[in-house]
Enzyme design. Structure first.
Site, PDB file in Angstrom:
ATOM      1  N   GLU A  21      80.859  25.696 -58.813  1.00 61.61           N
ATOM      2  CA  GLU A  21      79.486  25.944 -58.354  1.00 61.61           C
ATOM      3  C   GLU A  21      78.607  24.694 -58.403  1.00 61.61           C
ATOM      4  O   GLU A  21      77.584  24.667 -59.108  1.00 61.61           O
ATOM      5  CB  GLU A  21      78.830  27.038 -59.202  1.00 61.61           C
ATOM      6  CG  GLU A  21      79.562  28.355 -59.197  1.00 61.61           C
ATOM      7  CD  GLU A  21      78.806  29.463 -59.933  1.00 61.61           C
ATOM      8  OE1 GLU A  21      77.878  29.150 -60.698  1.00 61.61           O
ATOM      9  OE2 GLU A  21      79.154  30.635 -59.733  1.00 61.61           O
ATOM     10  N   GLU A  63      85.452  34.057 -59.201  1.00 59.16           N
ATOM     11  CA  GLU A  63      84.669  34.768 -60.216  1.00 59.16           C
ATOM     12  C   GLU A  63      84.036  35.985 -59.572  1.00 59.16           C
ATOM     13  O   GLU A  63      83.457  35.890 -58.487  1.00 59.16           O
ATOM     14  CB  GLU A  63      83.517  33.912 -60.774  1.00 59.16           C
ATOM     15  CG  GLU A  63      83.926  32.866 -61.754  1.00 59.16           C
ATOM     16  CD  GLU A  63      82.737  32.062 -62.292  1.00 59.16           C
ATOM     17  OE1 GLU A  63      81.614  32.596 -62.393  1.00 59.16           O
ATOM     18  OE2 GLU A  63      82.946  30.874 -62.596  1.00 59.16           O
TER      19      GLU A  63
HETATM   20  C1  BGC Z   1      79.172  30.746 -63.772  1.00 58.01           C
HETATM   21  C2  BGC Z   1      79.574  31.086 -65.183  1.00 58.01           C
HETATM   22  C3  BGC Z   1      78.576  32.055 -65.769  1.00 58.01           C
HETATM   23  C4  BGC Z   1      78.549  33.299 -64.896  1.00 58.01           C
HETATM   24  C5  BGC Z   1      77.678  34.422 -65.408  1.00 58.01           C
HETATM   25  C6  BGC Z   1      78.760  31.947 -62.956  1.00 58.01           C
HETATM   26  O1  BGC Z   1      77.900  31.601 -61.949  1.00 58.01           O
HETATM   27  O2  BGC Z   1      80.197  30.011 -63.155  1.00 58.01           O
HETATM   28  O3  BGC Z   1      79.644  29.907 -65.904  1.00 58.01           O
HETATM   29  O4  BGC Z   1      78.825  32.359 -67.101  1.00 58.01           O
HETATM   30  O5  BGC Z   1      78.073  32.932 -63.631  1.00 58.01           O
HETATM   31  O6  BGC Z   1      76.320  34.104 -65.426  1.00 58.01           O
END
Ligand code: BGC
Length: 486
Positions: free
Chosen positions: A170, A377
């Protein structure tokens, strides 16, 4: 869980299921010599900005527990795992390489391999060594050489053990959270510095990708990519909106979603972005030979982090004369739209909208030529999760439904619409520290008891295990919102 034998509900052969975390959020630091990081600096400046005053030293301590943790995670049936390298632990100063950290990452990665987990590593996930920050960080393009040097060391040491290497996680987030908001270092509002730092980050990525493709790719079976947060913007509720609202969504997407992604994937900046930067007098400083390096970007894959959509409307601020550099430039063109009918995760203030996965799929296919991709993610962070605890297990059915609904849209995109997607990673395996939010919202499928460091499966860990075993979606769940307390 109901097993569904419909072919369209089944995942492709070799689909990669996994979980993701990052170095700063999970490793802890006590056992390592290290340079302090940008997060340590924020903590030193003001502890109270971190939820319950918990800073980056308090993690789930995976650097000590990785053997048990990786074997526990593998017992769920996942076949891949992502984390990142800590630059600050590996280079404790500009010239000093820390052998202990190198040994640690060898052991950690070997253990992933031993557990049959495909190794996904990221070079940078929001944490920077203080010595790099002191030199101006990504705002100073001359510093790109340090990132390249770090990356070469990683490739030479670990490249033969890694399957998928991402340059950044990101990369646009530290820009808008650090230069248009006060959530990341340096916590300023400054449009000029924002675009300069974005440009410096793109240059770092491109130098590494160029080096990798020229010198490294032939030697080892490793793929290179980048991981992006994509939060497509919708005009208002996406039904009743004006042309001005639509324009606002376009500009939001241009700056938030495409500005860095275009350069990092396609090797060039769009004409719309160039006109925008020229018009706003925000063009960063650059050299022509750097543009050549950027133009040679060629990636094997991208990772997509998707949590929520953005909703915007036409701007509310109208200023006469020149725009103030210390007001985020996007406010000139867009403002946030709060839709009262949205299904919200109230802990995070994020809307839940699984159907956006198909909007993202369309973006990947049309704008990025259907480059191989995976969901790197996806997940849901809930505050006070112990309220859902029964007989010592957190009954996080909302998380199961959240994952199932997102996977359902994803699967449809793969099976019906030919999205070239090879995997899905949950954020996260074991609850971890989450920047300024620390442990406010828990994302894990495994609960971390912060006091004892005990790890306890939540319902979602058992459920995910069954989903992987069945290799298909679960038809028996209700909608996400029915599982969330108010
Ligand atoms: C990030 C993580 C973060 C997660 C939850 C993502 O955008 O890559 O590092 O913990 O969001 O907020």
């Amino acid at each position: 869980m109901t097993k569904n034998n419909n072919k369209n509900n089944q995942f492709p052969i070799n689909f990669l299921f996994g979980v993701a975390t990052s170095a700063e959020q999970s490793e802890g630091k006590i056992s390592f010599p290290h340079s302090i990081t940008n997060w340590d600096l924020l903590y030193q400046q003001n502890k109270s900005q971190f939820f319950n005053n918990i800073g980056p030293n308090i993690t789930n301590n995976i650097s000590v527990k990785y053997k048990e943790d990786l074997s526990t995670l593998a017992s769920i049936g996942i076949n891949s795992y992502r984390t990142s390298f800590s630059w600050a632990k590996i280079f404790t100063s500009e010239n000093c390489i820390n052998k202990d950290a190198i040994d640690f990452y060898h052991n950690y990665i070997d253990e992933m391999i031993k557990n049959n987990l495909k190794v996904f590593m990221c070079l940078n996930h929001f944490d920077l060594p203080k010595w790099f920050v002191d030199k101006g960080g990504f705002e100073n393009s001359d510093n790109a050489k340090y990132f390249l040097e770090f990356s070469k060391l990683i490739l030479n040491e670990f490249g033969h053990k890694i399957n998928y290497l991402s340059t950044f996680n990101e990369p646009s987030v530290p820009i808008y959270c650090g230069y248009w908001g006060k959530y990341h270092f340096p916590q300023v509002i400054d449009n000029k510095r924002a675009f300069q730092a974005a440009y410096g980050t793109i240059l770092c990525h491109s130098l590494v990708v160029n080096y990798f493709n020229k010198e490294y790719k032939k030697i080892n079976d490793i793929k290179i990519g980048v991981i992006f947060s994509i939060a497509p913007a919708l005009p208002k509720d996406n039904f009743n909106y004006s042309m001005e609202d639509e324009k606002a969504a376009e500009i939001y997407n241009l700056i938030h979603n495409y500005a860095m992604l275009d350069a990092m994937v396609k090797g060039h900046f769009s004409n719309e972005l160039i006109s925008f930067l020229n018009k706003e007098n925000l063009m960063p400083l650059f050299q022509d030979d750097e543009l050549k390096i950027i133009s040679q970007n060629k990636l094997d894959f991208i990772g997509i982090n998707y949590y929520f959509p953005s909703r915007v409307k036409a701007p509310t601020i109208i200023l006469d004369g020149a725009w103030d550099n210390h007001i985020p430039i996007l406010e000139k063109y867009t403002s946030v739209y709060n839709w009262d009918k949205a299904i919200m995760n109230k802990s995070r203030g994020w809307e839940i909208l699984p159907s956006m996965i198909s909007v993202i799929s369309n973006i990947i296919k049309t704008r990025y030529d259907n480059i191989p991709c995976y969901i790197s993610e996806n997940g849901i962070g809930i505050e006070n999760e112990y309220n859902y605890k029964k007989d010592n297990i957190i009954e996080d059915w909302y998380r199961c439904a959240f994952i199932n609904e997102h996977l359902s849209v994803l699967l449809n995109e793969i099976n019906q619409n030919k999205l070239n997607c090879f995997g899905y990673h949950i954020w996260t395996g074991i609850d971890c520290w989450s920047w300024l939010n620390a442990y406010k919202n828990r994302y894990g499928i495994i609960e971390l008891n912060l006091l004892t460091e005990e790890r306890i499966f939540k319902r979602s860990a058992y459920w995910f295990k069954q989903l992987i075993k069945n290799n298909c979606l679960d038809d028996s769940l209700n909608r996400i919102e029915t599982y969330l307390n108010d």
